[in-house]
Design a protein around this motif. Structure first.
Motif, mmCIF file in Angstrom:
data_model
loop_
_atom_site.group_PDB
_atom_site.id
_atom_site.type_symbol
_atom_site.label_atom_id
_atom_site.label_comp_id
_atom_site.label_asym_id
_atom_site.label_seq_id
_atom_site.Cartn_x
_atom_site.Cartn_y
_atom_site.Cartn_z
ATOM 1 N N ALA A 88 29.869 -1.805 48.410
ATOM 2 C CA ALA A 88 30.478 -1.929 46.969
ATOM 3 C C ALA A 88 30.441 -3.557 46.642
ATOM 4 C CB ALA A 88 31.892 -1.489 47.055
ATOM 5 N N GLU A 89 30.751 -4.492 47.786
ATOM 6 C CA GLU A 89 30.604 -5.798 47.710
ATOM 7 C C GLU A 89 29.328 -6.145 47.026
ATOM 8 O OE1 GLU A 89 33.597 -8.354 50.299
ATOM 9 O OE2 GLU A 89 31.851 -7.536 51.221
ATOM 10 N N ALA A 90 28.426 -5.817 47.953
ATOM 11 C CA ALA A 90 26.820 -6.073 47.587
ATOM 12 C C ALA A 90 26.285 -5.564 46.072
ATOM 13 C CB ALA A 90 26.141 -5.508 48.725
ATOM 14 N N ARG A 91 26.635 -4.372 45.972
ATOM 15 C CA ARG A 91 26.447 -3.669 44.742
ATOM 16 C C ARG A 91 26.913 -4.521 43.549
ATOM 17 N NH1 ARG A 91 27.616 1.286 45.660
ATOM 18 N NH2 ARG A 91 25.576 2.155 46.054
ATOM 19 N N GLN A 92 28.200 -4.768 43.594
ATOM 20 C CA GLN A 92 28.783 -5.697 42.415
ATOM 21 C C GLN A 92 28.255 -7.301 42.436
ATOM 22 O OE1 GLN A 92 31.326 -4.643 40.162
ATOM 23 N NE2 GLN A 92 30.365 -6.457 39.298
ATOM 24 N N ALA A 93 27.981 -7.882 43.521
ATOM 25 C CA ALA A 93 27.212 -8.895 43.394
ATOM 26 C C ALA A 93 25.981 -8.956 43.103
ATOM 27 C CB ALA A 93 27.152 -9.764 44.857
ATOM 28 N N ILE A 94 24.910 -7.998 43.237
ATOM 29 C CA ILE A 94 23.856 -7.790 42.546
ATOM 30 C C ILE A 94 24.016 -7.663 41.038
ATOM 31 C CG2 ILE A 94 21.783 -6.537 42.459
ATOM 32 C CD1 ILE A 94 22.220 -6.148 45.532
ATOM 33 N N ALA A 95 24.921 -6.849 40.407
ATOM 34 C CA ALA A 95 25.038 -6.416 39.044
ATOM 35 C C ALA A 95 25.589 -7.916 38.375
ATOM 36 C CB ALA A 95 26.339 -5.417 39.152
ATOM 37 N N ASP A 96 26.454 -8.747 39.139
ATOM 38 C CA ASP A 96 26.707 -10.044 38.675
ATOM 39 C C ASP A 96 25.605 -11.212 38.500
ATOM 40 O OD1 ASP A 96 29.318 -9.224 38.097
ATOM 41 O OD2 ASP A 96 30.033 -10.030 39.862
ATOM 42 N N GLY A 97 24.500 -10.636 39.095
ATOM 43 C CA GLY A 97 23.088 -11.625 39.081
ATOM 44 C C GLY A 97 22.994 -12.249 40.465
ATOM 45 N N ALA A 98 23.463 -11.912 41.500
ATOM 46 C CA ALA A 98 23.084 -12.302 42.855
ATOM 47 C C ALA A 98 21.470 -12.013 43.234
ATOM 48 C CB ALA A 98 23.991 -11.671 44.091
ATOM 49 N N ASP A 99 20.759 -13.136 43.819
ATOM 50 C CA ASP A 99 19.513 -12.830 44.037
ATOM 51 C C ASP A 99 19.198 -12.306 45.573
ATOM 52 O OD1 ASP A 99 17.849 -13.544 41.514
ATOM 53 O OD2 ASP A 99 18.931 -15.534 42.349
ATOM 54 N N GLU A 100 20.050 -12.892 46.336
ATOM 55 C CA GLU A 100 20.257 -12.689 47.723
ATOM 56 C C GLU A 100 21.499 -12.358 48.394
ATOM 57 O OE1 GLU A 100 16.605 -16.328 47.917
ATOM 58 O OE2 GLU A 100 18.605 -16.508 49.349
#
Length: 257
Positions: A88-100
């Motif tokens: 869930a942390e990873a999914r949210q971070a990617i949705a927020d704009g994380a590339d890595e």
């Protein structure tokens, strides 16, 4: 192989730098500063590495097509959160704009002999990191200690789909070491896979960077270390890079990361 001058190493290290602020007291103002620091008169860092809660802010500051990537950390720094929480942390971070995504493996479970926990965690997070999002797995080598265990962790992380393997969180007493780097770089070579390497924690000077780049060149060849295969995780290193590039020589930094 022609040896690089300190200034050439500094320029290369800048292009490979994950400029990091994972301080406990990091705030929005610090993120604005970090984003500005990542773009220098001599070129830009490869990425910034920040807490997940600041990813959306950083994306807004850098813009949608920035050459500076946004990396963030999950399962950090303990490595012992439930798989579903980390996903869930990873999914949210990617949705927020994380590339890595820099994922701490469950290294305490591995120390207890549970290899499956590592494989399960890496595979689950890999599944939400659709290309072009990179997955960098943090082995916490200073806690694993044993060379055989570090090598095993490297191979598990690689076989489970990691794009990079990374030494450390920077939050434990022993972080990046040349000994761990040697094991991990050789594990990448043994795997035959196109996987990158990231030493993090304790790389503070251009001299430090030179040692790691020379090691990578010895194992993988002089042209191997590029942003898609090699990163430095550091904060204070930028000060020394800039001091070298603008002719001031070496600076010093009290940074712990």
């Amino acid at each position: 192989m022609t040896e690089m001058t300190p200034r050439q190493v500094a320029a290369k290290a800048l292009s490979l730098l994950d400029l990091t602020n994972l301080a406990d007291d990091c705030d929005a103002a610090a993120i604005e500063t970090l984003c500005a620091q990542a773009v220098t008169p001599f070129g830009h860092a490869a990425a910034i590495c920040i807490w997940p809660r600041f990813v959306a802010q950083a994306r807004g500051t850098l813009g949608p097509n920035s050459a500076v990537k946004i990396a963030t950390v999950v399962n950090f720094p303990s490595g012992d959160l439930p798989v579903e929480t980390v996903v869930a942390e990873a999914r949210q971070a990617i949705a927020d704009g994380a590339d890595e995504i820099d994922l701490v493996i469950p290294y305490k479970a591995l120390l207890a002999g549970d290899e499956a926990a590592v494989r399960t965690m890496v595979t689950a997070v890999r599944d939400v990191c659709a290309p072009p999002v990179l997955l960098k797995t943090i082995l916490e080598t200073g806690e694993l200690k044993d060379p055989g265990l570090i090598r095993n962790a490297s191979h598990i992380a690689i076989s489970a789909g990691s794009d990079f393997i990374k030494t450390s969180t920077g939050k434990v007493p022993v972080n990046a070491t040349l000994e761990a780097a040697d094991i991990m770089l050789n594990a990448i070579r043994e795997s035959g896979r196109n996987v990158g390497f990231k030493p993090a924690g304790g790389v503070r000077t251009v001299g430090d960077a030179t040692l790691y780049l020379n090691l990578a060149a010895t194992i993988h060849g002089p042209d191997w270390a590029i942003p898609s295969t090699f990163r430095f995780g550091a904060s204070g290193l930028l000060n020394d890079i800039l001091a070298m590039l603008d002719g001031r020589g070496h600076s010093t930094s009290a940074s712990a990361y």
